[in-house]
Design a protein around this motif. Structure first.
Motif, PDB file in Angstrom:
ATOM      1  N   TYR A   1      -4.836   1.803  -3.927  1.00 13.87           N
ATOM      2  CA  TYR A   1      -4.163   1.455  -2.690  1.00 13.87           C
ATOM      3  C   TYR A   1      -3.105   2.490  -2.314  1.00 13.87           C
ATOM      4  O   TYR A   1      -2.607   2.494  -1.186  1.00 13.87           O
ATOM      5  CB  TYR A   1      -3.503   0.080  -2.792  1.00 13.87           C
ATOM      6  CG  TYR A   1      -4.462  -1.088  -2.891  1.00 13.87           C
ATOM      7  CD1 TYR A   1      -5.811  -0.950  -2.568  1.00 13.87           C
ATOM      8  CD2 TYR A   1      -4.023  -2.341  -3.309  1.00 13.87           C
ATOM      9  CE1 TYR A   1      -6.686  -2.023  -2.664  1.00 13.87           C
ATOM     10  CE2 TYR A   1      -4.894  -3.428  -3.396  1.00 13.87           C
ATOM     11  CZ  TYR A   1      -6.219  -3.258  -3.076  1.00 13.87           C
ATOM     12  OH  TYR A   1      -7.084  -4.315  -3.161  1.00 13.87           O
TER      13      TYR A   1
ATOM     14  N   SER B   1       0.837  -1.193   0.000  1.00  8.47           N
ATOM     15  CA  SER B   1       0.000   0.000   0.000  1.00  8.47           C
ATOM     16  C   SER B   1       0.872   1.243   0.000  1.00  8.47           C
ATOM     17  O   SER B   1       2.102   1.158   0.132  1.00  8.47           O
ATOM     18  CB  SER B   1      -0.891   0.007   1.253  1.00  8.47           C
ATOM     19  OG  SER B   1      -0.090   0.114   2.427  1.00  8.47           O
TER      20      SER B   1
ATOM     21  N   GLN C   1      -3.899   4.465   0.723  1.00  8.01           N
ATOM     22  CA  GLN C   1      -4.055   3.710   1.958  1.00  8.01           C
ATOM     23  C   GLN C   1      -2.676   3.347   2.519  1.00  8.01           C
ATOM     24  O   GLN C   1      -1.658   3.477   1.840  1.00  8.01           O
ATOM     25  CB  GLN C   1      -4.876   2.442   1.703  1.00  8.01           C
ATOM     26  CG  GLN C   1      -6.251   2.718   1.093  1.00  8.01           C
ATOM     27  CD  GLN C   1      -7.009   1.455   0.767  1.00  8.01           C
ATOM     28  OE1 GLN C   1      -7.057   0.525   1.569  1.00  8.01           O
ATOM     29  NE2 GLN C   1      -7.613   1.409  -0.418  1.00  8.01           N
TER      30      GLN C   1
END
Length: 271
Positions: free
Chosen positions: A155, A140, A158
């Motif tokens: 991603y 991530s 995140q």
């Protein structure tokens, strides 16, 4: 598996750093007792039956208050482990948190690490940073090359399965996480770094027992669709550079808890 996994494998091979001695505690690299190497009771083939391991991520740790201290066993000696490559999927994120899952599903893992010095005395006040993939085999965050490290580009916003904790008076940190996924060319692993405010003492990687990994990817509902990892310790480009007799120094001790979560632990020495 995706082409990104192939690129990760190639890049990891190119960036692999020479192995540098570090120190871990135990008899020839393993800890004794509850904090020691995997034995048949904790890591045998029956430990990972589908009906036994929990799913649903860290929310499934319903009995966490009853988990044992994995570091009650006496440390008889200290043994060398190796510094390894940090890999191509690092980020600048240093989120101080115990639960690093960000709500992801998977087999819940309580990761316990104990930092000690060369005399096996605990070292307080050290920052321990970890990072690993989700069950899809994706990292991530904003990495040096998100096209290589992320299975999905969203991603990048995140930071799942990344975090830092500071060692307590016993030199211990805990993270609540999930069992990682795999990508081509690598055995299942967790990256970690031990550092102070001014110095990085150790970057290395920890691995799960191969029989546990094989069982999870064969029987666990969250992992079985991904198939078995294509790489074992003898073909992994990190583990294969470590002498076979010393590889257990990088292997986590695992134990199944009453709620089906995994307690994974290791002692590492950096000073």
């Amino acid at each position: 598996m995706s082409n990104r996994r192939d690129v990760l494998r190639l890049l990891a091979g190119v960036s692999l750093l020479p192995l540098v001695p570090a120190i871990g505690c135990g008899d020839d690299g393993g800890e004794s007792g509850p904090g020691g190497d995997v034995d048949a009771g904790a890591g045998g083939p029956d430990a990972g039956a589908q009906s036994d391991w929990a799913s649903g991520g860290t929310a499934a740790m319903t009995d966490k208050s009853s988990y044992p201290d994995p570091f009650t066993g006496a440390l008889a000696a200290c043994a060398l482990v190796a510094t390894t490559t940090e890999g191509p999927c690092t980020t600048e994120s240093d989120l101080a948190r115990e639960d690093v899952s960000e709500g992801w599903s998977g087999l819940p893992v309580r990761l316990a690490l104990k930092v000690v010095d060369a005399s096996c005395n605990p070292v307080a006040g050290m920052t321990v940073k970890i990072w690993h993939t989700n069950l899809e085999g994706s990292y991530s965050g904003q990495t040096p090359n998100n096209n290589m490290c992320l299975q999905q580009q969203d991603y990048s916003s995140q930071d799942f399965f990344r975090g830092v904790q500071t060692t307590d008076a016993d030199g211990t940190v805990y993270f609540d996480t999930c069992f990682p996924g795999w990508y081509r060319g690598r055995a299942i692993h967790i990256h970690f770094q031990v550092k102070s405010e001014t110095e990085s003492y150790r970057i290395s990687q920890l691995f799960f027992p191969e029989d546990i990994t094989a069982d999870i990817f064969a029987t666990h509902g969250d992992y079985s669709a991904y198939g078995q990892p294509d790489t074992v310790f003898t073909t992994d480009n990190v583990m294969s550079q470590i002498p076979e007799a010393q590889r257990d120094r990088h292997i986590l001790t695992v134990e199944r808890m009453t709620d089906g979560a995994m307690l994974a632990s290791k002692v590492v020495t950096v000073i």
